[in-house]
Enzyme design. Structure first.
Site, mmCIF file in Angstrom:
data_model
loop_
_atom_site.group_PDB
_atom_site.id
_atom_site.type_symbol
_atom_site.label_atom_id
_atom_site.label_comp_id
_atom_site.label_asym_id
_atom_site.label_seq_id
_atom_site.Cartn_x
_atom_site.Cartn_y
_atom_site.Cartn_z
ATOM 1 N N GLY A 10 -6.255 -9.647 -31.035
ATOM 2 C CA GLY A 10 -6.018 -10.558 -29.931
ATOM 3 C C GLY A 10 -5.735 -9.785 -28.659
ATOM 4 O O GLY A 10 -4.848 -8.937 -28.624
ATOM 5 N N LEU A 11 -6.495 -10.055 -27.607
ATOM 6 C CA LEU A 11 -6.379 -9.331 -26.346
ATOM 7 C C LEU A 11 -5.974 -10.267 -25.218
ATOM 8 O O LEU A 11 -6.634 -11.282 -24.995
ATOM 9 C CB LEU A 11 -7.710 -8.654 -25.989
ATOM 10 C CG LEU A 11 -8.248 -7.616 -26.983
ATOM 11 C CD1 LEU A 11 -9.612 -7.117 -26.522
ATOM 12 C CD2 LEU A 11 -7.269 -6.456 -27.138
ATOM 13 N N ASP A 16 -0.233 -3.647 -23.827
ATOM 14 C CA ASP A 16 0.146 -3.629 -25.240
ATOM 15 C C ASP A 16 -1.027 -3.966 -26.155
ATOM 16 O O ASP A 16 -1.315 -3.240 -27.111
ATOM 17 C CB ASP A 16 1.296 -4.607 -25.488
ATOM 18 C CG ASP A 16 2.587 -4.168 -24.812
ATOM 19 O OD1 ASP A 16 2.799 -2.952 -24.673
ATOM 20 O OD2 ASP A 16 3.375 -5.045 -24.415
ATOM 21 N N SER A 17 -1.722 -5.058 -25.879
ATOM 22 C CA SER A 17 -2.863 -5.412 -26.727
ATOM 23 C C SER A 17 -3.996 -4.407 -26.562
ATOM 24 O O SER A 17 -4.751 -4.147 -27.514
ATOM 25 C CB SER A 17 -3.347 -6.832 -26.421
ATOM 26 O OG SER A 17 -3.742 -6.970 -25.071
ATOM 27 N N CYS A 97 3.811 -21.554 -29.546
ATOM 28 C CA CYS A 97 2.492 -21.067 -29.146
ATOM 29 C C CYS A 97 1.956 -20.057 -30.157
ATOM 30 O O CYS A 97 0.776 -20.089 -30.521
ATOM 31 C CB CYS A 97 2.581 -20.436 -27.756
ATOM 32 S SG CYS A 97 0.982 -20.006 -27.027
ATOM 33 N N GLY A 122 -0.653 -7.137 -30.039
ATOM 34 C CA GLY A 122 0.185 -6.095 -29.441
ATOM 35 C C GLY A 122 1.655 -6.426 -29.454
ATOM 36 O O GLY A 122 2.422 -5.845 -28.671
ATOM 37 N N CYS A 196 4.075 -17.340 -19.571
ATOM 38 C CA CYS A 196 2.745 -17.410 -18.966
ATOM 39 C C CYS A 196 2.635 -18.563 -17.976
ATOM 40 O O CYS A 196 1.963 -18.452 -16.941
ATOM 41 C CB CYS A 196 1.681 -17.537 -20.060
ATOM 42 S SG CYS A 196 1.875 -18.995 -21.127
#
Length: 367
Positions: A10-11, A16-17, A97, A122, A196
């Protein structure tokens, strides 16, 4: 061929990712990037994050998939937040989420569309399999300052069994160093500092104002005396001191949010202290639901330290009562309470509003 099974990473477009996928690729894993498009706007998880994630995959020479998840995000996060704030609680969207929008759908997409059975992110946390209990356990990250296990407490066994956290055994400084070593363009990208939704809208107040109209009401003390007025209880949270818009001889804190009478109730600091609370929607992670009380430590907010607590099981395995060794300030309905044994996360759930009977015994029932 490395012989290692493929992993979908997952990006978000953040450092981190980025390091998570680059490190797995360096270790020989066949990797595929996957980005969930959650909303329009600036920040990770938004349009801006999609561009950075796509550029990263191009740099690494790996495939990149984008899944339009805006509808599911609206359903499970936006609606969840709006209804929660409107009812007088302070919802925590991140754990919701992670389970409903990110990890579950990511794993389902990976299996159905790519034929891949393992995902990675990440996040700073660790998963360990315990053969004695036949359970996948969730542990704190090595870097306690960046540990995100608190937000992952709601992941079920069927997801933890298929998740890798490549950053769990390293510090954030090491992550930054690896990003530079790999030559990633995200190496110097600032960390996300807020939810977010706050990144995308500027503040939680601005976000909520798009969905909840002003609902003027009174700010009252514990005896019911009117001290001022507010524009909606959704702008307040338990334990809040600043931004009350009232003058007083001593510091006052939000003690309760009375949705029925549309009142913000304030008092001194001692009034915002609780010795116990009920936690519902409990997910038992590293252990099966216990039959006896547990003396462990609990976090009632992400940034607060863990404190000693006794977890009392009930007839419902998804509900417990927490009794704090020392009464705690700002125990907030809607937030997560997550309990640990050392660095091992045992379980967690959502703090419930004070029951009517308890409210009356605390002197708030007559307001």
């Amino acid at each position: 061929m490395s012989g290692l099974a493929a992993v979908v990473v997952g990006l978000s477009g953040g450092v981190d990712s980025s390091v998570a996928i680059a490190s797995l690729k360096q270790q020989g894993y066949p990797v595929v990037g996957l980005t969930l498009w959650l909303m329009k706007g600036k920040g990770q998880c938004c349009s801006e994050g999609l561009v950075d994630a796509a550029r990263l995959c191009e740099e690494l020479g790996v495939a990149h998939h984008i899944v339009d998840s805006r509808e599911i995000f609206e359903k499970y996060i936006v609606d969840y937040l709006v209804s929660g704030y409107a009812s007088g609680i302070t919802p925590l969207p991140c754990s919701q989420c992670n389970r409903m929008v990110k990890f579950g759908p990511m794993l389902a997409y990976s299996r159905a569309e790519l034929g891949i059975d393992t995902i990675a992110t990440g996040h700073y946390a660790q998963v360990r399999y315990n053969p004695d209990s036949d359970r996948y356990e969730l542990w704190r990250a090595v870097d306690r300052h960046k540990d995100q296990s608190y937000f992952l407490y709601d992941l079920p066994q069927e997801i933890l069994a298929h998740v890798l956290f490549p950053l769990g055994s390293q510090t954030k400084d090491q992550t930054r160093a690896l990003a530079a070593q790999y030559g990633l363009h995200t190496a110097t990208k600032p960390d996300s500092q807020d939810l977010c939704l706050i990144e995308a809208h500027g503040s939680m107040r601005q976000f909520l104002e798009q969905y909840l109209p002003p609902t003027p009401g009174e700010v009252v003390d514990m005896s019911g005396r009117v001290l001022g007025h507010h524009q909606g209880i959704h702008h307040y949270t338990i334990g809040q001191r600043k931004g009350l818009g009232i003058a007083a001889a001593e510091p006052l804190y939000v003690v309760a949010l009375d949705r029925v009478h549309n009142r913000v109730i304030v008092g001194d600091r001692a009034s915002a202290v609780r010795g116990e609370c009920t936690v519902a929607r409990v997910n038992w992670v590293s252990i099966a639901p216990p039959q006896h009380p547990l003396k462990v430590e609990v976090q009632i907010r992400y940034r607060t330290p863990a404190v000693p607590v006794t977890v009392l099981p009930t007839a419902d395995p998804q509900q417990v009562k927490l009794v704090f060794a020392d009464p705690q300030f700002g125990v907030t309905p809607g937030q997560a309470a997550v309990w640990y044994e050392g660095d091992r996360l045992l379980g967690g759930g959502i703090i419930q509003p004070v029951a009517e009977a308890e409210t009356t015994s605390n002197g708030l029932g007559s307001l």
